[in-house]
Design an enzyme around this catalytic site. Structure first.
Site, short mmCIF file in Angstrom:
data_model
loop_
_atom_site.label_atom_id
_atom_site.label_comp_id
_atom_site.label_asym_id
_atom_site.label_seq_id
_atom_site.Cartn_x
_atom_site.Cartn_y
_atom_site.Cartn_z
N ASP A 95 0.75 -1.20 -0.02
CA ASP A 95 0.06 0.12 -0.01
C ASP A 95 1.02 1.22 -0.03
OD1 ASP A 95 -2.09 -1.73 0.09
OD2 ASP A 95 -2.34 -1.65 2.22
N LYS A 141 1.75 2.13 -5.28
CA LYS A 141 2.39 1.48 -6.50
C LYS A 141 1.52 1.84 -7.92
CE LYS A 141 2.29 -2.26 -4.35
NZ LYS A 141 2.19 -1.95 -3.14
N LYS A 154 -0.77 4.51 -8.17
CA LYS A 154 -0.73 5.58 -8.41
C LYS A 154 0.59 5.91 -9.52
CE LYS A 154 0.25 10.41 -7.56
NZ LYS A 154 0.24 11.74 -6.70
N GLY A 165 -4.42 -4.17 -3.67
CA GLY A 165 -5.57 -3.10 -4.20
C GLY A 165 -4.97 -1.73 -4.34
N HIS A 166 -4.86 -1.55 -5.70
CA HIS A 166 -3.96 -0.44 -6.27
C HIS A 166 -4.83 0.58 -6.50
CE1 HIS A 166 -0.62 -3.11 -7.46
NE2 HIS A 166 -0.69 -3.21 -6.05
N THR A 169 -5.93 -11.50 3.60
CA THR A 169 -6.63 -10.68 2.72
C THR A 169 -8.12 -11.93 2.60
OG1 THR A 169 -5.86 -11.19 0.51
CG2 THR A 169 -5.47 -9.11 1.71
N GLN A 174 1.84 -5.91 -3.19
CA GLN A 174 2.28 -6.08 -2.00
C GLN A 174 3.66 -5.21 -1.60
OE1 GLN A 174 1.32 -9.47 -3.47
NE2 GLN A 174 -0.58 -8.58 -3.02
N THR A 219 3.13 -12.52 2.43
CA THR A 219 2.31 -13.16 1.59
C THR A 219 2.97 -14.30 0.88
OG1 THR A 219 0.86 -12.59 -0.34
CG2 THR A 219 3.15 -11.74 -0.40
N VAL A 263 -8.71 -3.28 -0.10
CA VAL A 263 -9.25 -4.46 -0.45
C VAL A 263 -10.20 -5.01 0.69
CG1 VAL A 263 -8.79 -6.93 -0.60
CG2 VAL A 263 -7.33 -5.30 -1.84
N THR A 264 -9.95 -4.77 2.00
CA THR A 264 -10.72 -5.32 3.08
C THR A 264 -11.23 -4.39 3.89
OG1 THR A 264 -8.64 -5.52 4.32
CG2 THR A 264 -9.20 -7.45 3.30
N ARG A 314 -9.82 -2.96 6.33
CA ARG A 314 -9.15 -3.03 7.76
C ARG A 314 -8.42 -1.79 7.87
NH1 ARG A 314 -6.00 -8.63 7.47
NH2 ARG A 314 -5.54 -7.61 5.40
N VAL A 351 2.47 14.14 -3.49
CA VAL A 351 1.80 15.33 -2.83
C VAL A 351 0.55 15.27 -2.27
CG1 VAL A 351 4.05 16.98 -2.58
CG2 VAL A 351 2.10 17.18 -4.41
#
Ligand code: GDP
Ligand code: IMO
Ligand code: MG
Length: 430
Positions: free
Chosen positions: A13, A16, A18, A40-41, A129, A228, A243, A304-305, A307, A416
């Site tokens: 997270d 990547k 972006k 989740g990108h 996940t 990841q 993972t 994704v989750t 959390r 930024v």
């Protein structure tokens, strides 16, 4: 031509998706090399937000070829949902997305096994996940997997064989009651999954190792998108809280069939601080108001989750290790704006373990690791609207220089804000 690789240096997270989107105009091909829908990108542009799970983040910028490589694990049901949503939002995929025949399929029973394995671990669960990632890679390594290429061959027999094996395993892991409930649920998920399989058949399957190497020979440029992060790598991450794939640069070689001598630049993505989602050690984690503040300002909730992501200061011990493992040539720092309001910013430069100062990332960081911090003054002004490094406040420049000296790699791009436009290049050269 060589392939460039872009990957996360922390616990995922980092941002990547972006950056891949921002860099896409410079490449002909964007290829995912490992992981699956555990990723989740997030991409934001023109007021829209998209979260990609299995589809490479090069899908929004022009007619670039996007490849799901052989090292990826693919869930047809989730893929269908993701692809249909993209098509519905006006981003046609079929002509621009190729899928490797060597990619492994995540079966509905893999998801059940993921949940059952976690339940069996109790308190020491990984906090996965829940997408069936571990069991799918387990089947790959134990030579029991079902691959995308099997859809063109003897899929039905392989699927039934795998499902029966998994049900046998689940019977051993679950109570009779839970097993019966799982079987009932499986009927629905299996139906959706089979619809996903039919949908998947509408895409182009390729021997992507040949395809990519051929394109390199023709002078085409390729960007490999990691999922990841390095600290979640199966071999070098904080095992067993990792993972199940090689998230490091070497994973691009195995996941795409690209030789090590064909690797060009390796972009390492970092947050200006650090987060982790799921279980496992995190030496610089802040369990206090400062951690809550990072979480609130950075919107640190899993793509994704959902959390809550655990938050802490940047960890240079872990980053030096990650840079070494990947051969990072360029750093890209994300979420700088999240630190805008902090009076001071800390960076962990070493660990204290059993009274000794440790600078090399150790075998185990599970217990008794105390971060040693250097504290720097914050810039206390908003970076989000800045468009060039000439506008950066002195304290922010000092933070960048400090990190570059500690990590011995230049920070080429600074982000930024979440939008595509909120991206500033430093040392512009190409
Ligand atoms: P990935 O998995 O590495 O692609 O990262 P994620 O998309 O899971 O998480 C990164 C989150 O940070 C997303 O919500 C992005 O929209 C957001 N983001 C990316 N860059 C920036 C940035 O520079 N500033 C802020 N505030 N948010 C960012
Ligand atoms: P992106 O690509 C952050 C974490 C999970 C868990 C561990 C194992 O968006 O950066 P798994 O389901 O893979 O077996 O879970 O890895 N994890 C991630 N954390 N970002 C990710 O992907 C992740 N993918 C898996 O939370 O701790
Ligand atoms: Mg993510």
């Amino acid at each position: 031509m060589k392939v460039d690789v872009l990957l996360g240096l922390q616990w995922g997270d980092e941002g990547k998706g972006k950056v891949v989107d921002v860099l896409t105009p410079r490449y002909d091909v964007i290829a995912r090399f490992q992981g699956g829908p555990n990723a989740g990108h997030t991409l934001e542009f023109e007021g829209q937000k998209y979260v990609l799970r299995s589809i490479p983040s090069g899908i929004f910028q022009g007619d670039k070829l996007n490849v799901i490589g052989g090292g990826v694990v693919l869930d047809p049901a989730l893929f269908k949902a993701e692809a249909e949503a993209l098509e519905a939002s006006g981003h046609p995929l079929k002509s621009r997305l190729h899928i490797s025949r060597k990619a492994h399929l995540i079966l509905p029973t893999h998801r059940l096994l993921d949940a059952a394995n976690e339940a069996a671990k109790g308190k020491s669960k990984v906090g996965t996940t829940g997408k069936g990632i571990g069991p799918t890679y387990t089947d790959k390594i134990s030579r029991n997997g079902v691959r995308v290429g099997d859809l063109e061959r003897d899929f039905d027999a392989l699927y039934t064989q795998a499902k029966e094996r998994h049900l046998g395993m689940l019977r051993g892991l679950m109570t009779a009651e839970d097993y019966t409930a799982a079987l009932t649920k499986l009927e629905t998920t299996e139906k959706e999954w089979m619809e996903g399989v039919e949908y998947l058949r509408g895409f182009t399957f390729t021997d992507s190792e040949h395809e990519i190497n051929r394109m390199l020979k023709e002078g085409k440029s390729v960007l490999c998108e990691g999922a990841q992060g390095t600290m979640l790598d199966i071999d070098y991450g904080s095992y067993p809280f990792v993972t199940s794939s090689n998230t490091i640069c070497a994973g691009a070689c195995t996941g795409l069939g690209v030789a090590p001598s064909k690797i060009g630049r390796v972009f390492g993505i970092i947050k200006a601080y650090c987060t982790r989602v799921g279980g496992g050690p995190f030496p610089t984690e802040l369990m206090d108001e400062t951690g809550d503040k990072l979480c609130a300002i950075g919107h640190e909730f899993g793509a994704v989750t959902g959390r809550r992501r655990r938050c802490g200061w940047i960890d240079l011990v872990a980053l030096r290790y990650a840079i070494m493992l990947n051969g990072i040539t360029d750093l890209i720092m994300m979420k700088s704006d999240v630190l805008d309001t902090f009076e001071t910013i800390k960076a962990c430069v070493a660990y204290e373990i059993d009274g000794k100062v440790v600078e090399d990332f150790p075998y185990s960081i599970s217990e008794g690791v105390k971060p040693i911090y250097t504290e720097l003054p914050g810039w206390q002004c908003p970076l989000g609207k800045m468009t060039s490094e000439d506008e950066f406040p002195e304290e922010f420049n000092n933070y960048l220089t400090f990190l570059e000296e500690e990590l011995e790699v230049p920070i080429r791009i600074v982000s930024v804000g979440p939008d595509r436009e909120q991206t500033i290049e430093r040392y512009l050269e190409n």
